[in-house]
Design a protein around this motif. Structure first.
Motif, PDB file in Angstrom:
ATOM      1  N   LEU B  91       0.822  -1.206   0.000  1.00  0.00           N
ATOM      2  CA  LEU B  91       0.000   0.000   0.000  1.00  0.00           C
ATOM      3  C   LEU B  91       0.856   1.255   0.000  1.00  0.00           C
ATOM      4  O   LEU B  91       0.557   2.234  -0.671  1.00  0.00           O
ATOM      5  CB  LEU B  91      -0.885   0.016   1.247  1.00  0.00           C
ATOM      6  CG  LEU B  91      -2.291  -0.542   1.071  1.00  0.00           C
ATOM      7  CD1 LEU B  91      -3.039  -0.442   2.370  1.00  0.00           C
ATOM      8  CD2 LEU B  91      -3.013   0.204  -0.024  1.00  0.00           C
ATOM      9  N   ARG B  92       1.933   1.191   0.773  1.00  0.00           N
ATOM     10  CA  ARG B  92       2.844   2.332   0.861  1.00  0.00           C
ATOM     11  C   ARG B  92       3.412   2.714  -0.494  1.00  0.00           C
ATOM     12  O   ARG B  92       3.883   3.824  -0.681  1.00  0.00           O
ATOM     13  CB  ARG B  92       4.019   1.983   1.780  1.00  0.00           C
ATOM     14  CG  ARG B  92       3.619   1.866   3.211  1.00  0.00           C
ATOM     15  CD  ARG B  92       3.944   3.137   3.896  1.00  0.00           C
ATOM     16  NE  ARG B  92       3.547   3.099   5.278  1.00  0.00           N
ATOM     17  CZ  ARG B  92       2.921   4.096   5.889  1.00  0.00           C
ATOM     18  NH1 ARG B  92       2.645   5.175   5.217  1.00  0.00           N
ATOM     19  NH2 ARG B  92       2.603   4.021   7.149  1.00  0.00           N
ATOM     20  N   HIS B  93       3.410   1.755  -1.391  1.00  0.00           N
ATOM     21  CA  HIS B  93       4.073   2.017  -2.658  1.00  0.00           C
ATOM     22  C   HIS B  93       3.143   2.452  -3.754  1.00  0.00           C
ATOM     23  O   HIS B  93       3.552   2.672  -4.877  1.00  0.00           O
ATOM     24  CB  HIS B  93       4.871   0.785  -3.078  1.00  0.00           C
ATOM     25  CG  HIS B  93       6.034   0.618  -2.172  1.00  0.00           C
ATOM     26  ND1 HIS B  93       7.300   0.831  -2.547  1.00  0.00           N
ATOM     27  CD2 HIS B  93       6.063   0.362  -0.847  1.00  0.00           C
ATOM     28  CE1 HIS B  93       8.090   0.684  -1.504  1.00  0.00           C
ATOM     29  NE2 HIS B  93       7.360   0.408  -0.461  1.00  0.00           N
ATOM     30  N   MET B  94       1.891   2.588  -3.365  1.00  0.00           N
ATOM     31  CA  MET B  94       0.931   3.109  -4.319  1.00  0.00           C
ATOM     32  C   MET B  94       1.137   4.605  -4.513  1.00  0.00           C
ATOM     33  O   MET B  94       0.969   5.128  -5.590  1.00  0.00           O
ATOM     34  CB  MET B  94      -0.487   2.896  -3.775  1.00  0.00           C
ATOM     35  CG  MET B  94      -0.909   1.469  -3.726  1.00  0.00           C
ATOM     36  SD  MET B  94      -1.515   0.982  -5.319  1.00  0.00           S
ATOM     37  CE  MET B  94      -2.921   2.066  -5.468  1.00  0.00           C
ATOM     38  N   LEU B  95       1.463   5.267  -3.414  1.00  0.00           N
ATOM     39  CA  LEU B  95       1.451   6.727  -3.440  1.00  0.00           C
ATOM     40  C   LEU B  95       2.776   7.276  -2.948  1.00  0.00           C
ATOM     41  O   LEU B  95       3.342   6.791  -1.985  1.00  0.00           O
ATOM     42  CB  LEU B  95       0.316   7.203  -2.535  1.00  0.00           C
ATOM     43  CG  LEU B  95      -0.039   8.682  -2.596  1.00  0.00           C
ATOM     44  CD1 LEU B  95      -1.535   8.843  -2.471  1.00  0.00           C
ATOM     45  CD2 LEU B  95       0.646   9.450  -1.495  1.00  0.00           C
ATOM     46  N   SER B  96       3.270   8.286  -3.607  1.00  0.00           N
ATOM     47  CA  SER B  96       4.532   8.889  -3.247  1.00  0.00           C
ATOM     48  C   SER B  96       4.351  10.407  -3.165  1.00  0.00           C
ATOM     49  O   SER B  96       3.445  10.956  -3.771  1.00  0.00           O
ATOM     50  CB  SER B  96       5.550   8.508  -4.312  1.00  0.00           C
ATOM     51  OG  SER B  96       6.813   8.903  -3.923  1.00  0.00           O
ATOM     52  N   PRO B 176       5.447   4.382  -7.942  1.00  0.00           N
ATOM     53  CA  PRO B 176       4.102   4.614  -7.436  1.00  0.00           C
ATOM     54  C   PRO B 176       3.108   4.708  -8.590  1.00  0.00           C
ATOM     55  O   PRO B 176       3.505   4.826  -9.754  1.00  0.00           O
ATOM     56  CB  PRO B 176       4.249   5.974  -6.757  1.00  0.00           C
ATOM     57  CG  PRO B 176       5.264   6.678  -7.568  1.00  0.00           C
ATOM     58  CD  PRO B 176       6.207   5.637  -8.089  1.00  0.00           C
ATOM     59  N   ARG B 177       1.833   4.643  -8.240  1.00  0.00           N
ATOM     60  CA  ARG B 177       0.808   4.882  -9.265  1.00  0.00           C
ATOM     61  C   ARG B 177       0.225   6.281  -9.099  1.00  0.00           C
ATOM     62  O   ARG B 177      -0.343   6.832 -10.024  1.00  0.00           O
ATOM     63  CB  ARG B 177      -0.266   3.815  -9.172  1.00  0.00           C
ATOM     64  CG  ARG B 177       0.303   2.454  -9.539  1.00  0.00           C
ATOM     65  CD  ARG B 177      -0.632   1.345  -9.214  1.00  0.00           C
ATOM     66  NE  ARG B 177      -1.808   1.362 -10.078  1.00  0.00           N
ATOM     67  CZ  ARG B 177      -2.825   0.532  -9.897  1.00  0.00           C
ATOM     68  NH1 ARG B 177      -2.798  -0.340  -8.925  1.00  0.00           N
ATOM     69  NH2 ARG B 177      -3.871   0.591 -10.701  1.00  0.00           N
ATOM     70  N   ILE B 178       0.366   6.819  -7.885  1.00  0.00           N
ATOM     71  CA  ILE B 178      -0.089   8.183  -7.641  1.00  0.00           C
ATOM     72  C   ILE B 178       1.086   8.983  -7.087  1.00  0.00           C
ATOM     73  O   ILE B 178       1.836   8.486  -6.255  1.00  0.00           O
ATOM     74  CB  ILE B 178      -1.206   8.200  -6.578  1.00  0.00           C
ATOM     75  CG1 ILE B 178      -2.294   7.198  -6.932  1.00  0.00           C
ATOM     76  CG2 ILE B 178      -1.767   9.598  -6.427  1.00  0.00           C
ATOM     77  CD1 ILE B 178      -3.308   7.026  -5.838  1.00  0.00           C
ATOM     78  N   ILE B 179       1.232  10.206  -7.524  1.00  0.00           N
ATOM     79  CA  ILE B 179       2.196  11.093  -6.876  1.00  0.00           C
ATOM     80  C   ILE B 179       1.438  12.283  -6.325  1.00  0.00           C
ATOM     81  O   ILE B 179       0.618  12.912  -7.016  1.00  0.00           O
ATOM     82  CB  ILE B 179       3.286  11.570  -7.853  1.00  0.00           C
ATOM     83  CG1 ILE B 179       4.101  10.379  -8.324  1.00  0.00           C
ATOM     84  CG2 ILE B 179       4.212  12.546  -7.154  1.00  0.00           C
ATOM     85  CD1 ILE B 179       5.313  10.757  -9.116  1.00  0.00           C
ATOM     86  N   LEU B 180       1.680  12.539  -5.038  1.00  0.00           N
ATOM     87  CA  LEU B 180       1.058  13.679  -4.391  1.00  0.00           C
ATOM     88  C   LEU B 180       2.056  14.820  -4.428  1.00  0.00           C
ATOM     89  O   LEU B 180       3.143  14.726  -3.868  1.00  0.00           O
ATOM     90  CB  LEU B 180       0.719  13.307  -2.949  1.00  0.00           C
ATOM     91  CG  LEU B 180       0.115  14.422  -2.130  1.00  0.00           C
ATOM     92  CD1 LEU B 180      -1.381  14.365  -2.212  1.00  0.00           C
ATOM     93  CD2 LEU B 180       0.538  14.327  -0.698  1.00  0.00           C
ATOM     94  N   GLU B 206       4.380   9.046 -19.881  1.00  0.00           N
ATOM     95  CA  GLU B 206       5.326   7.942 -20.025  1.00  0.00           C
ATOM     96  C   GLU B 206       5.002   6.788 -19.082  1.00  0.00           C
ATOM     97  O   GLU B 206       5.026   5.626 -19.455  1.00  0.00           O
ATOM     98  CB  GLU B 206       6.712   8.493 -19.677  1.00  0.00           C
ATOM     99  CG  GLU B 206       7.855   7.938 -20.462  1.00  0.00           C
ATOM    100  CD  GLU B 206       9.112   8.688 -20.069  1.00  0.00           C
ATOM    101  OE1 GLU B 206       9.982   8.060 -19.462  1.00  0.00           O
ATOM    102  OE2 GLU B 206       9.193   9.915 -20.324  1.00  0.00           O
ATOM    103  N   LEU B 207       4.712   7.132 -17.818  1.00  0.00           N
ATOM    104  CA  LEU B 207       4.568   6.095 -16.793  1.00  0.00           C
ATOM    105  C   LEU B 207       3.114   5.893 -16.390  1.00  0.00           C
ATOM    106  O   LEU B 207       2.837   5.183 -15.439  1.00  0.00           O
ATOM    107  CB  LEU B 207       5.386   6.477 -15.554  1.00  0.00           C
ATOM    108  CG  LEU B 207       6.863   6.788 -15.802  1.00  0.00           C
ATOM    109  CD1 LEU B 207       7.487   7.412 -14.586  1.00  0.00           C
ATOM    110  CD2 LEU B 207       7.599   5.520 -16.159  1.00  0.00           C
ATOM    111  N   SER B 208       2.219   6.512 -17.101  1.00  0.00           N
ATOM    112  CA  SER B 208       0.784   6.487 -16.789  1.00  0.00           C
ATOM    113  C   SER B 208       0.516   6.654 -15.295  1.00  0.00           C
ATOM    114  O   SER B 208      -0.022   5.791 -14.628  1.00  0.00           O
ATOM    115  CB  SER B 208       0.115   5.214 -17.317  1.00  0.00           C
ATOM    116  OG  SER B 208       0.713   4.070 -16.762  1.00  0.00           O
TER     117      SER B 208
END
Ligand SMILES: Nc1ncnc2c1ncn2[C@@H]1O[C@H](COP(=O)(O)OP(=O)(O)OP(=O)(O)O)[C@@H](O)[C@H]1O
Ligand SMILES: [Mg+2]
Lengths: 274, 282
Positions: B91-96, B176-180, B206-208
């Protein structure tokens, strides 16, 4: 970082003094020209000579040899005190500052209690309670000093816990242990180094003071404070007896304090290129 | 398109520092029931004035601050729910996160390689795979438009824009898939802002990636985002689902914000029409 430290002449001088003193202490039995306990009552209060480089004391013992053997209790016991205090202080301070909450409350209330006693009185009380022994002095010093450290380190830890790089670390799931050892410890190392070297100076003074009062290292064991104490009795007739141990304490404590300052400068990465 | 992140009715309050009574328990509501969602591949702008709780919301969404109420689901899983270790790591790696203040967002004692390396280490721990850190650091640096030789530099040897790029590289490193982006470009100068925004837009293609773009600056929102929410006093006051229709917003607070931006445009001598064109169409 270390290069910076080695480039400063003051730091080199201070480290040199402490290092050489430590070496002399370790190799005292080989370096000392005489047995520090051997009396030569006919030669008491002798001036410097080839046989006695710094003269002799009231029992005709070689002052130079006694100084060398005195390094052991003075320097090593104070280093021990310092390590003990820093160890407990860092663990307590970081725990309180990083985890906050109940842990923090408990630790800080204990610290408050500890800090509300005057430190010298506590040490005297502990020594009175446990008996006159240098080990008790070390224990008492650690016991009274760790609280002071814990408070300083807690403040520093809190400052860094809210920094963005720690937040980022937490957000990507680096473990607490990693954050504490890789981010926190190096960050508070500057504060710690300053505290540590200042505190070694304090501990040297403290052990010497208590020995001077007759509560620390016991005669006839050579120790700088105890030597001062013996010299004090003949202060009027032979004042030169106080000079050697007195000067030695001043120089060593001064070197520790100066080193503290230099360390702080060297550990601040932003100061490097200014 | 699936919903990647969903926040429902989030409430956060902090204890007030200036209590009126001794041992008082007065609390200040910072977030009052925020709900939002982020679709895959989308960029959601969150805009609001200083103190409206944007960064607090960011901290809640990145798993650093447990809200008193409300749930956050990341890809169908509850962020603050109970998880096994492995799940929690994943989960931690979904969002950065990329922060506003780049000076404090990297450890001044770390070289660029260790800054990015920390993320790689976390990724290794989470996925159990081995990563050739040196090569990966070089790749990431190249991706954000920095030469490989920067890896041995310290943060204070980089300019603001370069350091912010390093922060983006570090955020990318955990895949990540999301970047905040919490005001990630606000403290850069205008031309660097555009460069970094272009970089973000390119990386996104590039990384969707999906972005949560927190800011108090409307212009950058219109440059990058697909949808916008307006925050005021810890509440969402307006939501615009189509960025080209941003001029049609109704709530007084959001209008005020809009007019403030246009007003600045006028002062600089360009007509209102032109200024708004520049801002909204870009
Ligand atoms: N740890 C905290 N303890 C107490 N109050 C806090 C804390 N963090 C934030 N606040 C309060 O919450 C409110 C919202 O803060 P926040 O940082 O989320 O604002 P912001 O919208 O990000 O502002 P800015 O645009 O200036 O960054 C502020 O009034 C602030 O004082
Ligand atoms: Mg903010």
């Amino acid at each position: 970082m270390l290069q910076q430290l080695f480039r400063s002449p003051m730091a080199l001088l201070c480290m040199g003094i402490i290092f050489i003193t430590a070496l002399l202490g370790i190799f005292a039995p080989w370096v000392a020209p005489n047995d520090p306990y051997a009396n030569d009552i006919l030669n008491k209060f002798a001036g410097p000579s080839w046989q006695y480089p710094l003269g002799t004391d009231q029992l005709g013992r070689c002052v130079f040899s006694r100084m060398l053997f005195g390094i052991r209790p003075t320097l090593f016991l104070s280093l021990l005190t310092m390590l003990g205090t820093i160890g407990i202080g860092v663990v307590m301070g970081i725990t309180a500052g990083y985890f906050r909450g109940t842990v923090d409350e408990i630790i800080m209330r204990v610290v408050d209690v500890m800090l509300s006693f005057p430190s010298q009185i506590i040490i005297l009380a502990v020594v009175a309670l446990l008996g006159v022994d240098i080990r008790n002095v070390v224990l008492a010093s650690i016991f009274i000093k760790w609280a002071w450290y814990a408070r300083m380190i807690r403040t520093a830890t809190i400052k860094y816990t809210s920094m963005n790089f720690v937040l980022f670390s937490r957000s990507i799931g680096s473990g607490n242990f990693f954050i504490l050892t890789r981010h926190m410890l190096p960050c508070i190392a500057a504060e710690l180094a300053v505290l540590a070297s200042l505190d070694t100076g304090w501990a040297i003074l403290n052990i010497s003071t208590l020995s001077f009062l007759g509560l620390g290292v016991q005669a006839p064991t050579p120790e700088w404070g105890a030597m001062l104490n013996e010299a004090k009795n003949v202060m009027v007739s032979n004042p030169e007896q106080m000079i050697v141990p007195g000067l030695a304490v001043v120089v060593l404590v001064g070197a520790c304090n100066m080193l503290g300052d230099c360390l702080r400068d060297a550990l601040d990465p932003k100061a490097v290129r200014q | 398109m699936s919903t990647l992140l969903e926040a429902h009715n989030i409430r956060v309050s902090f204890k007030k520092e200036n209590q009126t009574r001794l041992f008082g328990k007065e609390r200040q509501q910072v977030l009052r029931g925020i709900s939002l969602h982020l679709e895959e591949g989308e960029c959601l702008g969150i805009i609001g004035e200083s103190g409206s709780g944007k960064s607090t919301l960011g901290r809640v969404l990145s798993g650093l601050l447990r809200p008193e109420e409300g749930t956050i689901t990341l890809d169908g899983q509850d962020l603050y729910g109970h998880h096994t270790r492995a799940e929690a790591r994943a989960l931690r790696h979904m969002l950065s996160v990329v922060f506003q203040d780049y000076t404090s967002s990297t450890n001044p004692r770390f070289r660029v390689s260790s800054i990015i390396g920390e993320s790689l280490r976390a990724l290794e721990h989470a996925t159990g795979e081995r990563i050739d850190r040196k090569r990966r650091v070089a790749e990431l640096l190249e991706q954000v438009g920095l030469p490989e030789s920067f890896a041995i530099r310290y943060p204070h040897e980089l300019s603001g824009g370069q350091l912010q790029r390093v922060c983006i590289a570090r955020a990318l490193a955990i895949r990540p898939r999301i970047i905040l982006l919490d005001e990630a470009i606000s403290s850069l100068d205008a031309s660097t802002q555009v460069q970094v925004m272009d970089l973000l837009a390119a990386l996104r293609r590039e990384l969707s990636l999906s972005y949560l773009f927190i800011t108090h600056d409307l212009t950058s929102i219109t440059y990058l985002c697909d949808r916008v929410v307006f925050m005021n006093q810890g509440e969402i006051v307006e939501q615009v689902d189509d960025i080209t229709k941003i001029a049609s917003i109704t709530s007084p607070y959001a209008r005020q914000l809009l007019e403030a931006v246009m007003g600045i445009g006028c002062e600089h001598g360009s007509g209102q029409e032109q200024a708004s064109d520049e801002a909204w169409v870009a």
